[in-house]
Design a protein around this motif. Structure first.
Motif, PDB file in Angstrom:
ATOM      1  N   GLU A  55       0.604  -1.336   0.115  1.00 45.03           N
ATOM      2  CA  GLU A  55      -0.050   0.184  -0.355  1.00 45.03           C
ATOM      3  C   GLU A  55       1.058   1.339   0.010  1.00 45.03           C
ATOM      4  N   GLN A  56       2.030   1.259   0.320  1.00 46.07           N
ATOM      5  CA  GLN A  56       2.804   2.606   0.477  1.00 46.07           C
ATOM      6  C   GLN A  56       3.360   2.695  -0.725  1.00 46.07           C
ATOM      7  N   ARG A  57       3.198   1.609  -1.547  1.00 40.39           N
ATOM      8  CA  ARG A  57       4.217   1.719  -3.232  1.00 40.39           C
ATOM      9  C   ARG A  57       3.222   1.817  -3.688  1.00 40.39           C
ATOM     10  N   LEU A  58       1.933   1.620  -3.066  1.00 43.40           N
ATOM     11  CA  LEU A  58       1.100   1.987  -4.380  1.00 43.40           C
ATOM     12  C   LEU A  58       0.333   3.389  -3.916  1.00 43.40           C
ATOM     13  N   SER A  59       0.630   3.831  -3.253  1.00 41.80           N
ATOM     14  CA  SER A  59       0.502   5.347  -2.538  1.00 41.80           C
ATOM     15  C   SER A  59       1.701   5.891  -3.428  1.00 41.80           C
ATOM     16  N   ALA A  60       2.603   5.824  -2.958  1.00 42.44           N
ATOM     17  CA  ALA A  60       3.711   6.408  -3.879  1.00 42.44           C
ATOM     18  C   ALA A  60       3.511   6.574  -5.721  1.00 42.44           C
ATOM     19  N   ILE A  61       3.349   5.676  -6.302  1.00 45.25           N
ATOM     20  CA  ILE A  61       2.449   5.725  -7.278  1.00 45.25           C
ATOM     21  C   ILE A  61       1.597   6.487  -7.470  1.00 45.25           C
ATOM     22  N   GLU A  62       0.475   6.406  -6.954  1.00 42.52           N
ATOM     23  CA  GLU A  62      -0.303   7.291  -7.398  1.00 42.52           C
ATOM     24  C   GLU A  62      -0.226   8.601  -7.408  1.00 42.52           C
ATOM     25  N   CYS A  63       0.990   9.159  -6.250  1.00 40.90           N
ATOM     26  CA  CYS A  63       1.448  10.676  -6.073  1.00 40.90           C
ATOM     27  C   CYS A  63       2.608  11.276  -6.842  1.00 40.90           C
ATOM     28  N   ARG A  64       2.938   9.774  -7.508  1.00 37.97           N
ATOM     29  CA  ARG A  64       3.948  10.432  -9.031  1.00 37.97           C
ATOM     30  C   ARG A  64       3.385  10.037 -10.323  1.00 37.97           C
ATOM     31  N   SER A  65       2.012  10.218 -10.050  1.00 32.63           N
ATOM     32  CA  SER A  65       1.091  10.010 -11.646  1.00 32.63           C
ATOM     33  C   SER A  65       0.323  11.249 -11.086  1.00 32.63           C
ATOM     34  N   VAL A  66       0.111  11.838 -10.273  1.00 35.84           N
ATOM     35  CA  VAL A  66      -0.536  13.055 -10.253  1.00 35.84           C
ATOM     36  C   VAL A  66       0.245  13.893 -10.550  1.00 35.84           C
ATOM     37  N   ALA A  67       1.451  13.896  -9.829  1.00 35.85           N
ATOM     38  CA  ALA A  67       2.895  14.686  -9.844  1.00 35.85           C
ATOM     39  C   ALA A  67       3.317  14.863 -11.872  1.00 35.85           C
ATOM     40  N   LEU A  68       3.354  13.785 -12.172  1.00 41.87           N
ATOM     41  CA  LEU A  68       3.488  13.948 -13.644  1.00 41.87           C
ATOM     42  C   LEU A  68       2.121  14.119 -14.163  1.00 41.87           C
ATOM     43  N   GLN A  69       1.292  13.771 -14.767  1.00 43.02           N
ATOM     44  CA  GLN A  69       0.417  14.777 -15.157  1.00 43.02           C
ATOM     45  C   GLN A  69       0.004  15.910 -14.886  1.00 43.02           C
ATOM     46  N   ASN A  70       0.055  16.552 -14.018  1.00 42.30           N
ATOM     47  CA  ASN A  70      -0.319  17.797 -13.035  1.00 42.30           C
ATOM     48  C   ASN A  70       1.179  19.221 -14.327  1.00 42.30           C
ATOM     49  N   PHE A  71       1.876  18.815 -14.541  1.00 36.76           N
ATOM     50  CA  PHE A  71       3.550  18.239 -15.312  1.00 36.76           C
ATOM     51  C   PHE A  71       3.301  18.582 -16.227  1.00 36.76           C
ATOM     52  N   LEU A  72       2.941  17.876 -16.922  1.00 35.39           N
ATOM     53  CA  LEU A  72       2.064  17.290 -19.071  1.00 35.39           C
ATOM     54  C   LEU A  72       0.835  18.942 -18.635  1.00 35.39           C
ATOM     55  N   ASP A  73       0.374  18.792 -17.933  1.00 41.50           N
ATOM     56  CA  ASP A  73      -0.803  19.649 -18.418  1.00 41.50           C
ATOM     57  C   ASP A  73      -0.468  21.045 -18.566  1.00 41.50           C
ATOM     58  N   GLN A  74       1.108  21.541 -18.031  1.00 42.96           N
ATOM     59  CA  GLN A  74       1.744  22.743 -18.134  1.00 42.96           C
ATOM     60  C   GLN A  74       1.853  23.267 -19.036  1.00 42.96           C
ATOM     61  N   PRO A  75       1.529  24.221 -20.488  1.00 41.74           N
ATOM     62  CA  PRO A  75       1.817  25.049 -21.900  1.00 41.74           C
ATOM     63  C   PRO A  75       3.682  25.221 -21.533  1.00 41.74           C
ATOM     64  N   GLU A  76       3.788  25.297 -20.230  1.00 42.99           N
ATOM     65  CA  GLU A  76       5.928  26.055 -20.521  1.00 42.99           C
ATOM     66  C   GLU A  76       6.461  24.598 -20.677  1.00 42.99           C
TER      67      GLU A  76
END
Length: 412
Positions: A55-76
């Motif tokens: 569960e600790q690993r899964l939570s880390a994957i979820e957090c990383r996925s959200v961070a990557l998605q936010n990064f990809l949504d940045q136009p700059e």
């Protein structure tokens, strides 16, 4: 850091009791019955400790996925940074999909348990909710096992084809005869599995045994299935050359190498010395008038591969390059990740009878694998390639168990 003892005891107990996700026929053993082990996915129920770690690993994957998605949504975002982040995000996508399914099931379980607490007097409702809860919890466990399998370390070479090398060691002609039997055992086993077994080269002894034999085996996940066959195989029996009936001990060595492609190994012409000569020995008479045999020397490593099995010099050269690439690729894999592989020289060993991974005792009709402690009393079936899965599956299951323990140790 050592894995939690409770976790290891939990999994060890399940093995000793014969718990297995896939039921297979029983095999004869020293105690007349022993459950055949198999390894297709994580077996049994996961312990609470392991679920907590996962569960600790899964939570880390979820957090990383959200961070990557936010990064990809940045136009700059710079194109190069976008490409790297998108590549990582794609790798996480399968795990994220499974995690989403698991979270949905966990939410269902929580809701059903709440219903049970709210209506304890309604017997009919309780029966319906209990049945639904059991089914949902089983689905939750299935998803947890799938996720654990996706998180365990994998060898990228497992999906590759392989090169099989068998060499006679201690024991003279008897070792050569046994090397021939083992080589043919893998040929029959490959046929049974629907794999392609292509003889690359054979050097025969005076009694038609094999001093050395090489084959290329192709099929789905061949290397991952056979990689633990590497090592020294010992035979105990009365040789055909023995007049007094005494039992002799001989040894042969087996090496399983993942096949390489041009991307893995880049051979430069200036690093190769290619010699041609006339084939000799049994089976080579057809080529004695032409230089069809090929010897390739890799100058930087000093590695030499000689092939004379085919009539065509071109075909012998192609086979020799395939074997050379496999050997060089294995050395490079070890250099990059020495903790998950063994040096080819260690796989093959010296061929001495004391360096054994498996013993074939003909007088007692048994085969024993010393790494997993399994004895199978049907030596003829093993040599026919029929029951080799007894050992192959047990070794793969042990690898899986080690991976689970390693996963727990690294993540605690």
């Amino acid at each position: 850091m050592k894995p939690p003892q409770s976790l290891w005891r939990c999994w060890s107990t399940k093995i000793s009791r014969g718990y297995c996700a896939i039921r297979l026929p029983l095999m004869k053993s020293a105690s007349n019955s022993q459950t055949r082990l198999c390894s297709t996915e994580v077996q049994g129920n996961l312990s609470p400790e392991l679920i907590k770690i996962m569960e600790q690993r899964l939570s880390a994957i979820e957090c990383r996925s959200v961070a990557l998605q936010n990064f990809l949504d940045q136009p700059e975002t710079l194109p190069s940074d976008y490409a790297n982040a998108n590549r990582e995000f794609r790798k996480l996508r399968d795990s994220i999909d499974l995690i989403s399914e698991l979270r949905a099931k966990q939410k269902e379980v929580a809701g059903l348990r709440t219903m049970m607490r709210e209506c304890p007097e309604d017997r009919e409702m309780m029966e319906m909710v209990t049945e639904e809860l059991d089914q949902t919890e089983e689905e939750e466990k299935r998803l947890q096992k799938l996720l654990l399998n996706s998180l365990l370390p994998r060898d990228d070479a497992d999906v590759r084809d392989c090169i099989l090398e068998v060499r006679a060691g201690t024991g003279g002609e008897e070792a050569s005869l046994f090397a021939m039997e083992i080589f043919k055992m893998y040929e029959r086993y490959s046929q049974k599995k629907g794999w392609k077994f292509e003889v690359v080269d054979i050097a025969e002894s005076d009694l038609k045994g094999f001093k050395e034999a090489t084959a290329a085996i192709s099929g789905n996940g061949v290397y991952g299935k056979l990689k633990f066959e590497s090592g020294v195989h010992r035979v105990q029996r009365v040789p055909v050359t023995e007049k007094s009936g005494r039992i002799h001990t001989s040894a042969i060595s087996v090496a399983i190498l993942p096949q390489a492609n041009e991307v893995d190994v880049q051979l430069r012409n200036e690093d190769l010395r290619i010699d041609t000569y006339r084939s000799g020995g049994s089976g080579g008479q057809h080529a004695n008038t032409t230089n069809s045999a090929v010897r390739i020397t890799h100058i930087p490593s000093g590695m030499v591969v000689s092939i004379q099995d085919e009539r065509s010099q071109h075909m012998n050269k192609t086979k020799a390059l395939k074997v050379l690439c496999a050997r060089l690729y294995e050395i490079e894999r070890i250099r990059i990740n020495s903790g998950r592989s063994k040096l080819r020289a260690e796989q093959i060993g010296s061929g001495d009878r004391s360096e054994r991974i498996r013993t074939y005792n003909f007088p007692q009709g048994r085969v024993t694998d010393h790494r997993v402690g399994i004895t199978h009393h049907a030596i003829d079936d093993i040599l026919l390639g029929e029951d080799l899965d007894v050992f192959v599956d047990a070794l793969l299951l042990r690898q899986e168990m080690d991976a689970v323990a390693s996963f727990s140790s690294v993540n605690t």
